[in-house]
Scaffold this motif. Sequence first.
Motif, PDB file in Angstrom:
ATOM      1  N   LYS A 176      52.122  36.445 -13.367  1.00 24.34           N
ATOM      2  CA  LYS A 176      53.139  35.722 -12.589  1.00 24.34           C
ATOM      3  C   LYS A 176      54.516  36.355 -12.787  1.00 24.34           C
ATOM      4  CE  LYS A 176      51.302  31.039 -12.723  1.00 24.34           C
ATOM      5  NZ  LYS A 176      51.545  29.714 -13.285  1.00 24.34           N
TER       6      LYS A 176
ATOM      7  N   GLN B 203      43.765  41.433 -17.945  1.00 24.03           N
ATOM      8  CA  GLN B 203      42.975  40.342 -17.382  1.00 24.03           C
ATOM      9  C   GLN B 203      41.515  40.785 -17.200  1.00 24.03           C
ATOM     10  OE1 GLN B 203      43.691  39.204 -13.258  1.00 24.03           O
ATOM     11  NE2 GLN B 203      43.434  37.036 -13.828  1.00 24.03           N
TER      12      GLN B 203
ATOM     13  N   VAL C 262      47.533  35.246 -17.317  1.00 27.95           N
ATOM     14  CA  VAL C 262      47.933  34.711 -16.008  1.00 27.95           C
ATOM     15  C   VAL C 262      49.451  34.582 -15.945  1.00 27.95           C
ATOM     16  CG1 VAL C 262      47.862  32.650 -14.540  1.00 27.95           C
ATOM     17  CG2 VAL C 262      45.749  33.562 -15.510  1.00 27.95           C
ATOM     18  N   GLU C 263      50.052  34.145 -17.028  1.00 29.01           N
ATOM     19  CA  GLU C 263      51.513  34.024 -17.073  1.00 29.01           C
ATOM     20  C   GLU C 263      52.174  35.397 -16.977  1.00 29.01           C
ATOM     21  OE1 GLU C 263      55.000  32.172 -16.832  1.00 29.01           O
ATOM     22  OE2 GLU C 263      53.050  31.182 -16.811  1.00 29.01           O
TER      23      GLU C 263
ATOM     24  N   LYS D 143      39.264  31.818 -23.678  1.00 30.36           N
ATOM     25  CA  LYS D 143      39.305  30.948 -22.506  1.00 30.36           C
ATOM     26  C   LYS D 143      40.530  30.040 -22.483  1.00 30.36           C
ATOM     27  CE  LYS D 143      34.496  30.435 -21.125  1.00 30.36           C
ATOM     28  NZ  LYS D 143      33.383  29.470 -21.015  1.00 30.36           N
ATOM     29  N   THR D 144      40.932  29.529 -23.638  1.00 28.41           N
ATOM     30  CA  THR D 144      42.013  28.544 -23.659  1.00 28.41           C
ATOM     31  C   THR D 144      43.393  29.125 -23.892  1.00 28.41           C
ATOM     32  OG1 THR D 144      41.663  28.089 -26.010  1.00 28.41           O
ATOM     33  CG2 THR D 144      40.483  26.691 -24.423  1.00 28.41           C
ATOM     34  N   VAL D 145      43.469  30.234 -24.604  1.00 22.80           N
ATOM     35  CA  VAL D 145      44.782  30.800 -24.943  1.00 22.80           C
ATOM     36  C   VAL D 145      45.046  32.110 -24.207  1.00 22.80           C
ATOM     37  CG1 VAL D 145      46.249  31.647 -26.823  1.00 22.80           C
ATOM     38  CG2 VAL D 145      44.744  29.700 -27.215  1.00 22.80           C
ATOM     39  N   LYS D 146      44.188  33.096 -24.451  1.00 23.29           N
ATOM     40  CA  LYS D 146      44.433  34.443 -23.928  1.00 23.29           C
ATOM     41  C   LYS D 146      44.448  34.488 -22.405  1.00 23.29           C
ATOM     42  CE  LYS D 146      45.183  38.656 -25.185  1.00 23.29           C
ATOM     43  NZ  LYS D 146      46.487  38.992 -25.735  1.00 23.29           N
ATOM     44  N   ARG D 147      43.505  33.787 -21.796  1.00 23.88           N
ATOM     45  CA  ARG D 147      43.423  33.768 -20.330  1.00 23.88           C
ATOM     46  C   ARG D 147      44.731  33.247 -19.733  1.00 23.88           C
ATOM     47  NH1 ARG D 147      38.098  30.916 -18.068  1.00 23.88           N
ATOM     48  NH2 ARG D 147      37.116  32.910 -17.674  1.00 23.88           N
ATOM     49  N   LYS D 148      45.262  32.174 -20.306  1.00 26.03           N
ATOM     50  CA  LYS D 148      46.520  31.582 -19.813  1.00 26.03           C
ATOM     51  C   LYS D 148      47.706  32.540 -20.022  1.00 26.03           C
ATOM     52  CE  LYS D 148      45.037  26.838 -20.376  1.00 26.03           C
ATOM     53  NZ  LYS D 148      45.100  25.623 -21.176  1.00 26.03           N
ATOM     54  N   GLU D 149      47.714  33.206 -21.173  1.00 24.77           N
ATOM     55  CA  GLU D 149      48.790  34.168 -21.448  1.00 24.77           C
ATOM     56  C   GLU D 149      48.795  35.285 -20.403  1.00 24.77           C
ATOM     57  OE1 GLU D 149      48.144  35.637 -25.395  1.00 24.77           O
ATOM     58  OE2 GLU D 149      48.859  33.793 -26.349  1.00 24.77           O
TER      59      GLU D 149
END
Length: 158
Positions: A37, A58, A33-34, A25-31
Amino acid sequence: MAIEKEYPMTKEGKLKLEQELEQLKTVKRKEVVERIKIARSFGDLSENSEYDSAKEEQAFVEGRITTIENMIRNARIIEGNDSNTDTVSLGKTVTFVELPNGDEETYSIVGSVEADPFDGKISNDSPIAKSLIGKRVGDKVSIQTPGGEMSVKIVSIS
């Protein structure tokens, strides 16, 4: 309403799942999404393999998050340290000798969520565990495995 599947696990197994969930939730999800982008900035999405790959990752991450949340919500903590070491049960560690050649093996019987045969943890759903559960020290047990039948004698339960 459908009955939820129960997931037997040790406290350590639940903690491990909670840590994996937090990391997803805190690391992989953000990676991910980036990555999406960046892939979008490459232009045409119809022929953009980086975008397709990021979207697949994702979907995998979100699916894993949902699965882990379900397992944690339906966890049933097993205590393997109770004083009853008479019979093999979920949460116990059992040592047996393979018959007739005498190879000794030790396994902890855990829920399927935690199973890791290379670490000596077998699922309560495995053929070996199913055959051993309910048996006592000294019992000779015949186990049907995918590789054929094997006979064992239980040496200790802890």
